[in-house]
Design an enzyme around this catalytic site. Structure first.
Site, mmCIF file in Angstrom:
data_model
loop_
_atom_site.group_PDB
_atom_site.id
_atom_site.type_symbol
_atom_site.label_atom_id
_atom_site.label_comp_id
_atom_site.label_asym_id
_atom_site.label_seq_id
_atom_site.Cartn_x
_atom_site.Cartn_y
_atom_site.Cartn_z
ATOM 1 N N PRO A 38 17.030 -1.529 35.459
ATOM 2 C CA PRO A 38 17.246 -2.972 35.335
ATOM 3 C C PRO A 38 16.573 -3.539 34.095
ATOM 4 O O PRO A 38 15.553 -2.999 33.640
ATOM 5 C CB PRO A 38 16.584 -3.541 36.604
ATOM 6 C CG PRO A 38 15.627 -2.490 37.067
ATOM 7 C CD PRO A 38 16.176 -1.172 36.617
ATOM 8 N N ASP A 39 17.125 -4.610 33.531
ATOM 9 C CA ASP A 39 16.407 -5.288 32.453
ATOM 10 C C ASP A 39 15.395 -6.246 33.083
ATOM 11 O O ASP A 39 15.134 -6.176 34.291
ATOM 12 C CB ASP A 39 17.373 -5.957 31.455
ATOM 13 C CG ASP A 39 18.148 -7.115 32.054
ATOM 14 O OD1 ASP A 39 17.853 -7.534 33.188
ATOM 15 O OD2 ASP A 39 19.066 -7.625 31.376
ATOM 16 N N PHE A 40 14.802 -7.121 32.304
ATOM 17 C CA PHE A 40 13.758 -7.986 32.844
ATOM 18 C C PHE A 40 14.266 -9.340 33.278
ATOM 19 O O PHE A 40 13.905 -9.847 34.335
ATOM 20 C CB PHE A 40 12.644 -8.164 31.786
ATOM 21 C CG PHE A 40 11.967 -6.878 31.473
ATOM 22 C CD1 PHE A 40 10.904 -6.436 32.245
ATOM 23 C CD2 PHE A 40 12.410 -6.077 30.433
ATOM 24 C CE1 PHE A 40 10.296 -5.216 31.997
ATOM 25 C CE2 PHE A 40 11.811 -4.854 30.164
ATOM 26 C CZ PHE A 40 10.752 -4.426 30.950
ATOM 27 N N ARG A 41 15.130 -9.954 32.464
ATOM 28 C CA ARG A 41 15.412 -11.369 32.650
ATOM 29 C C ARG A 41 16.825 -11.718 33.076
ATOM 30 O O ARG A 41 17.130 -12.893 33.245
ATOM 31 C CB ARG A 41 15.048 -12.126 31.363
ATOM 32 C CG ARG A 41 13.582 -12.015 31.031
ATOM 33 C CD ARG A 41 13.170 -12.724 29.766
ATOM 34 N NE ARG A 41 11.734 -12.559 29.541
ATOM 35 C CZ ARG A 41 11.161 -11.491 29.003
ATOM 36 N NH1 ARG A 41 11.906 -10.474 28.597
ATOM 37 N NH2 ARG A 41 9.848 -11.432 28.861
ATOM 38 N N ASN A 112 11.827 -0.675 24.563
ATOM 39 C CA ASN A 112 11.951 0.033 25.831
ATOM 40 C C ASN A 112 10.926 1.153 25.951
ATOM 41 O O ASN A 112 10.545 1.784 24.973
ATOM 42 C CB ASN A 112 13.368 0.600 25.983
ATOM 43 C CG ASN A 112 14.412 -0.507 25.981
ATOM 44 O OD1 ASN A 112 14.072 -1.667 26.159
ATOM 45 N ND2 ASN A 112 15.656 -0.148 25.771
ATOM 46 N N ASP A 114 11.518 3.591 28.207
ATOM 47 C CA ASP A 114 12.217 4.651 28.954
ATOM 48 C C ASP A 114 12.437 5.909 28.124
ATOM 49 O O ASP A 114 12.902 6.923 28.647
ATOM 50 C CB ASP A 114 13.550 4.120 29.507
ATOM 51 C CG ASP A 114 14.447 3.508 28.428
ATOM 52 O OD1 ASP A 114 14.462 4.019 27.293
ATOM 53 O OD2 ASP A 114 15.142 2.516 28.744
ATOM 54 N N HIS A 131 6.595 -1.289 22.284
ATOM 55 C CA HIS A 131 5.845 -1.620 23.489
ATOM 56 C C HIS A 131 5.269 -0.372 24.157
ATOM 57 O O HIS A 131 4.993 -0.362 25.350
ATOM 58 C CB HIS A 131 6.713 -2.426 24.463
ATOM 59 C CG HIS A 131 7.031 -3.800 23.937
ATOM 60 N ND1 HIS A 131 7.997 -4.616 24.486
ATOM 61 C CD2 HIS A 131 6.511 -4.503 22.891
ATOM 62 C CE1 HIS A 131 8.049 -5.760 23.794
ATOM 63 N NE2 HIS A 131 7.166 -5.712 22.819
ATOM 64 N N CYS A 139 -8.075 4.819 29.936
ATOM 65 C CA CYS A 139 -8.871 3.945 30.792
ATOM 66 C C CYS A 139 -8.876 2.551 30.157
ATOM 67 O O CYS A 139 -9.076 2.420 28.949
ATOM 68 C CB CYS A 139 -10.299 4.476 30.882
ATOM 69 S SG CYS A 139 -11.413 3.328 31.700
ATOM 70 N N CYS A 142 -13.169 1.967 29.252
ATOM 71 C CA CYS A 142 -13.855 2.723 28.188
ATOM 72 C C CYS A 142 -12.878 3.371 27.221
ATOM 73 O O CYS A 142 -13.300 3.995 26.245
ATOM 74 C CB CYS A 142 -14.797 3.761 28.790
ATOM 75 S SG CYS A 142 -13.964 5.218 29.459
ATOM 76 N N SER A 205 16.669 -10.057 24.786
ATOM 77 C CA SER A 205 16.645 -11.518 24.847
ATOM 78 C C SER A 205 15.867 -12.100 23.661
ATOM 79 O O SER A 205 15.859 -13.317 23.484
ATOM 80 C CB SER A 205 16.000 -11.969 26.154
ATOM 81 O OG SER A 205 14.663 -11.501 26.218
ATOM 82 N N ASN A 228 25.299 -8.372 22.185
ATOM 83 C CA ASN A 228 24.551 -8.746 23.387
ATOM 84 C C ASN A 228 25.438 -9.578 24.302
ATOM 85 O O ASN A 228 26.491 -10.060 23.881
ATOM 86 C CB ASN A 228 23.310 -9.564 22.977
ATOM 87 C CG ASN A 228 22.185 -9.507 23.992
ATOM 88 O OD1 ASN A 228 21.820 -8.435 24.460
ATOM 89 N ND2 ASN A 228 21.627 -10.650 24.348
#
Ligand code: OAD
Length: 271
Positions: A38-41, A112, A114, A131, A139, A142, A205, A228
């Site tokens: 799925p996408d986000f928006r 993405n 993925d 991203h 962590c 640290c 988007s 798009n």
């Protein structure tokens, strides 16, 4: 649709004529929805509309560092569903590979996580994972690296991975809200966008910065093309902007047809 065809035909002709040799592609979750991610928006289907069970203060909290520090469980539950390894590239991903193999692609900037661009066969040095990805784990306190086999096991068993050294929470090196993008993004962004002659934006988007700055800093000599479902970002603000609206796999296929690449695309999709 007639308008779309005309635009794609013209772009294909310009590519064939050698007008575009340094294409930068900028993609988002929309290129992977056909893979089942799925996408986000998007209304109804987007991840941010389907997080009720987690009782988050707001949808983006699932990718927020401060929230994660208090409650890492929702992220790991979602990570279980998003983890690479269960999904196959789409025709759009294979089109990216083709563009590179034809010597036309300067860079593929992706939001993405993925890794489907790599799986489709776009070489790593051409990809900027703006991203981050699930490849490494650190962590959050640290910054010690954690073993990815251990983290994968935790995600699969719905456990939260802990740092060996300080017992802080470990998370994949996906960029959260509150974290900076990898330096490779900024290095490539300024250098590549100087040279870029076709900025091809697909399936995003353009609501998240600094990624959304990419098409904005395209030079006057750069043609911008959006593929798009909806108009996004500052597209249409430049007189020269081109927009084809609809499903990206179908539109990309049409573009391939005009480029005489349809057979190449089919072979990759079938393999
Ligand atoms: P969004 O969900 O915000 O946008 C996806 C875009 O793709 C929308 O404009 C959809 O209309 C379009 N779309 C969906 N399926 C499509 C299809 N088959 N064909 C054509 N268009 C389609 O996803 P992103 O823009 O990738 O960041 O989101 C950007 C960032 O927001 C993500 O990287 C993530 C998120 O918060 C982080 O987690 C840091």
């Amino acid at each position: 649709a007639v308008e779309n065809e005309k635009i794609l035909k013209n772009v294909a002709d310009d590519i064939k004529n050698g007008k575009y040799k340094n294409i930068c592609v900028m993609v988002g979750a929309g290129i992977s929805t056909a893979a089942g991610i799925p996408d986000f928006r998007s209304p109804k289907t987007g991840i941010y509309h389907n997080l009720q069970k987690f009782n988050l203060p707001y949808a983006e909290a699932i990718f927020d560092l401060e929230y994660f520090r208090e409650n890492p469980k929702p992220f790991f539950e979602l990570a279980y569903e998003l983890m690479p390894g269960r999904y196959m590239p789409t025709p759009t991903h294979y089109f990216l590979r083709l563009m590179n193999e034809k010597g036309l692609m300067l860079r593929c900037f992706t939001q993405n996580i993925d890794t489907l661009e790599r799986i489709a066969g776009v070489p790593e040095d051409k990809i900027v994972e703006a991203h981050g990805s699930f490849q490494y784990n650190r962590c959050i306190e640290c910054k010690e690296m954690a073993d990815s086999g251990y983290v994968r096991h935790c995600i699969e068993t719905k456990d939260v991975p802990l740092c060996e050294k300080c017992k802080g929470y470990v998370k994949p090196t996906i960029v959260f809200y509150g974290e900076g993008l990898p330096s490779r993004f900024f290095d490539c962004m300024y250098e590549d966008m100087e040279k870029c002659d076709l900025a091809l934006v697909i399936g995003t988007s353009l609501l998240v910065h600094p990624f959304a700055d990419l098409p904005e800093i395209a030079t006057e000599n750069c043609q911008r093309l959006l593929i798009n479902r909806e108009v996004v970002g500052d597209f249409s603000e430049r007189e020269s902007d081109l927009m084809v609206l609809g499903d990206c796999d179908a539109l990309v296929r049409q573009l391939c047809k005009y480029l005489d690449w349809e057979k190449d695309l089919d072979e990759l999709v079938k393999a």
